[in-house]
Design an enzyme around this catalytic site. Structure first.
Site, mmCIF file in Angstrom:
data_model
loop_
_atom_site.group_PDB
_atom_site.id
_atom_site.type_symbol
_atom_site.label_atom_id
_atom_site.label_comp_id
_atom_site.label_asym_id
_atom_site.label_seq_id
_atom_site.Cartn_x
_atom_site.Cartn_y
_atom_site.Cartn_z
ATOM 1 C CE LYS A 43 5.919 5.310 -5.304
ATOM 2 N NZ LYS A 43 5.396 4.747 -4.095
ATOM 3 C CE LYS A 72 -3.811 -0.576 9.931
ATOM 4 N NZ LYS A 72 -2.587 -0.030 10.550
ATOM 5 C CG HIS A 131 -2.341 7.202 15.894
ATOM 6 N ND1 HIS A 131 -1.982 6.746 14.658
ATOM 7 C CD2 HIS A 131 -3.664 6.920 16.001
ATOM 8 C CE1 HIS A 131 -3.038 6.220 14.043
ATOM 9 N NE2 HIS A 131 -4.068 6.327 14.846
ATOM 10 N N GLY A 161 5.826 0.928 -1.338
ATOM 11 C CA GLY A 161 5.494 1.883 -0.284
ATOM 12 C C GLY A 161 6.551 1.895 0.813
HETATM 13 N N1 LIG Z 1 3.632 1.448 13.288
HETATM 14 C C1 LIG Z 1 4.022 2.503 12.612
HETATM 15 O O1 LIG Z 1 4.771 3.362 13.129
HETATM 16 C C2 LIG Z 1 3.580 2.672 11.175
HETATM 17 C C3 LIG Z 1 4.085 3.728 10.418
HETATM 18 C C4 LIG Z 1 3.689 3.842 9.086
HETATM 19 C C5 LIG Z 1 2.761 2.937 8.553
HETATM 20 N N2 LIG Z 1 2.285 1.943 9.330
HETATM 21 C C6 LIG Z 1 1.303 0.970 8.769
HETATM 22 O O2 LIG Z 1 1.939 0.303 7.687
HETATM 23 C C7 LIG Z 1 0.964 0.008 6.671
HETATM 24 C C8 LIG Z 1 1.500 0.512 5.333
HETATM 25 O O3 LIG Z 1 1.556 1.936 5.357
HETATM 26 P P1 LIG Z 1 2.654 2.742 4.492
HETATM 27 O O4 LIG Z 1 2.736 4.104 5.102
HETATM 28 O O5 LIG Z 1 3.878 1.935 4.344
HETATM 29 O O6 LIG Z 1 1.917 2.862 3.072
HETATM 30 P P2 LIG Z 1 2.433 3.625 1.755
HETATM 31 O O7 LIG Z 1 3.846 4.067 1.892
HETATM 32 O O8 LIG Z 1 1.428 4.684 1.406
HETATM 33 O O9 LIG Z 1 2.392 2.474 0.647
HETATM 34 C C9 LIG Z 1 1.171 1.976 0.164
HETATM 35 C C10 LIG Z 1 1.459 0.990 -0.957
HETATM 36 O O10 LIG Z 1 0.190 0.504 -1.434
HETATM 37 C C11 LIG Z 1 0.190 0.579 -2.850
HETATM 38 N N3 LIG Z 1 -1.162 0.774 -3.374
HETATM 39 C C12 LIG Z 1 -1.998 1.819 -3.137
HETATM 40 N N4 LIG Z 1 -3.142 1.645 -3.807
HETATM 41 C C13 LIG Z 1 -3.036 0.473 -4.488
HETATM 42 C C14 LIG Z 1 -3.882 -0.234 -5.389
HETATM 43 N N5 LIG Z 1 -5.098 0.227 -5.725
HETATM 44 N N6 LIG Z 1 -3.442 -1.410 -5.911
HETATM 45 C C15 LIG Z 1 -2.209 -1.881 -5.578
HETATM 46 N N7 LIG Z 1 -1.359 -1.261 -4.735
HETATM 47 C C16 LIG Z 1 -1.771 -0.087 -4.207
HETATM 48 C C17 LIG Z 1 1.066 1.770 -3.172
HETATM 49 O O11 LIG Z 1 1.489 1.666 -4.516
HETATM 50 P P3 LIG Z 1 2.231 2.876 -5.297
HETATM 51 O O12 LIG Z 1 3.692 2.763 -4.921
HETATM 52 O O13 LIG Z 1 1.936 2.539 -6.704
HETATM 53 O O14 LIG Z 1 1.608 4.154 -4.844
HETATM 54 C C18 LIG Z 1 2.188 1.600 -2.163
HETATM 55 O O15 LIG Z 1 3.143 0.689 -2.636
HETATM 56 C C19 LIG Z 1 -0.351 0.644 7.123
HETATM 57 O O16 LIG Z 1 -1.184 -0.351 7.688
HETATM 58 C C20 LIG Z 1 0.072 1.644 8.182
HETATM 59 O O17 LIG Z 1 -0.919 1.840 9.179
HETATM 60 C C21 LIG Z 1 2.678 1.777 10.627
#
Ligand SMILES: NC(=O)c1ccc[n+]([C@@H]2O[C@H](COP(=O)([O-])OP(=O)(O)OC[C@H]3O[C@@H](n4cnc5c(N)ncnc54)[C@H](OP(=O)(O)O)[C@@H]3O)[C@@H](O)[C@H]2O)c1
Length: 310
Positions: free
Chosen positions: A46, A135, A268, A15
């Site tokens: 991926k 969370k 947000h 991700g």
């Molecule tokens: N502070 C900020 O500015 C900011 C910005 C963005 C995110 N965040 C936080 O960062 C965190 C991650 O978010 P993100 O946007 O990086 O997420 P993301 O890009 O959507 O990635 C999610 C990951 O989880 C995996 N996944 C989903 N379902 C699954 C399952 N059933 N079993 C195993 N793996 C699974 C996905 O796998 P696949 O690759 O197979 O789909 C992907 O690798 C969140 O808590 C979010 O709130 C913060």
């Protein structure tokens, strides 16, 4: 944990946040395991990412939250688990907690957070509040089960927020026009994703961070929206046209017209730039500041990050 090579399992490593965590874990020479979903076998991007990580030294394990056995067997091979599941899937970690209990090997769990400190956000407005509610629910389950944890409060990712100076869905710095929230005077904390990942992975192996909230607060990057715009204006040698959205009511007035994921972003942005929810100093026995823990770490400054776009 310091004496031997740390074994880390990253869930969500393909991700947006997770891929940075994998690189940081490998850079710190941890033995890095990556749980990837079977569905990825049909996704060219991926597959290529997974192969790149494998060539860098990561160990790939197929599995998923939907497959309890795969979680338990992956967890049994490691000391630490770091999860970066997406904001709308946070509660899937309830299944991970069950697997952590069964495996009985985990010395530190870093759940998917990486944003505003969820426990400080009980006043957040919908629909932006749901991820904080979820969370917090995961935090309470972790604490009930006495699983050692570190919660990472990473504030605003640079790629998501800084690139557009907080503009909605803008990931390249504007060169003509910018909307300013209020007077643009609320302090925000802008952090490069690679720094979030490095702080997270350093904390994963740091006894001082056990059962703490780690606030990622690079001191030079605690800046208002106007201060960031001014840095950019100096870099490009041009003054942007500014539209001041002075009242929060105006900013929120059309929220229902946006798709849900943008409604969440609008909410947000309201919390950060109108209420000033990031403008506090970590306090109390459970809060740690990255600058106190890792003062020598050379983080990317706002100016350095924006220079990448010139
Ligand atoms: N502070 C900020 O500015 C900011 C910005 C963005 C995110 N965040 C936080 O960062 C965190 C991650 O978010 P993100 O946007 O990086 O997420 P993301 O890009 O959507 O990635 C999610 C990951 O989880 C995996 N996944 C989903 N379902 C699954 C399952 N059933 N079993 C195993 N793996 C699974 C996905 O796998 P696949 O690759 O197979 O789909 C992907 O690798 C969140 O808590 C979010 O709130 C913060």
């Amino acid at each position: 944990m310091d004496e031997k090579k740390l074994k880390v399992l990253i869930i969500g490593g393909t991700g947006y946040t997770g891929r940075k965590l994998v690189k940081a874990s490998l850079a710190l020479c941890y033995q890095t395991f990556l749980l990837y979903r079977p569905q990825n076998a049909s996704r060219l991007d991926k597959c290529q990412m997974l192969m790149e990580f494998k060539m860098m030294g990561a160990l790939l394990l197929q599995g998923s939250f939907d497959d309890h056995g795969s979680l338990v067997s992956a967890l049994k091979q490691v000391d630490v688990v770091v999860c970066s599941i997406a904001a709308n899937e946070i509660l899937q970690q309830l299944q991970l907690i069950e697997a952590i209990k069964e495996a009985g090997t985990i010395k530190r769990y870093i759940p998917s957070e990486f944003g505003m400190d969820a426990d400080r956000m009980s006043h957040a407005i919908p629909p932006g509040n749901q991820c904080f509610i979820d969370k917090c629910m995961i935090r309470r389950r972790i604490e009930e089960e006495n699983i050692p944890f570190t919660y990472i409060s990473a504030n605003c990712f640079a790629g998501v927020f800084l690139t557009g100076f907080g503009q909605l869905a803008t990931f390249f710095p504007p060169t003509d026009h910018v909307n300013i929230y209020g007077n643009g005077d609320k302090k925000c904390i802008w952090v490069a994703e690679e720094d979030v990942a490095m702080y997270t992975m350093m904390a994963a192996n740091d006894p001082r961070a056990e059962n703490k909230v780690l606030y990622v607060r690079p001191p030079a990057n605690i800046l208002t929206q106007m201060e960031v715009v001014n840095i950019w204006e100096k870099l490009i040698g041009k003054v942007l046209n500014k539209a001041f959205i002075l009242s929060p009511e105006d900013w929120l007035s059309n929220i229902e017209k946006y798709p849900l994921y943008e409604q969440i972003a609008v909410a947000h942005l309201y919390q950060i730039f109108y209420l000033g929810d990031l403008d506090f100093r970590p306090e109390g026995p459970n809060g740690l500041d990255t600058n106190d823990l890792y003062p020598e770490y050379k983080y990317v400054s706002v100016k350095e990050y924006l220079q990448r776009f010139i």
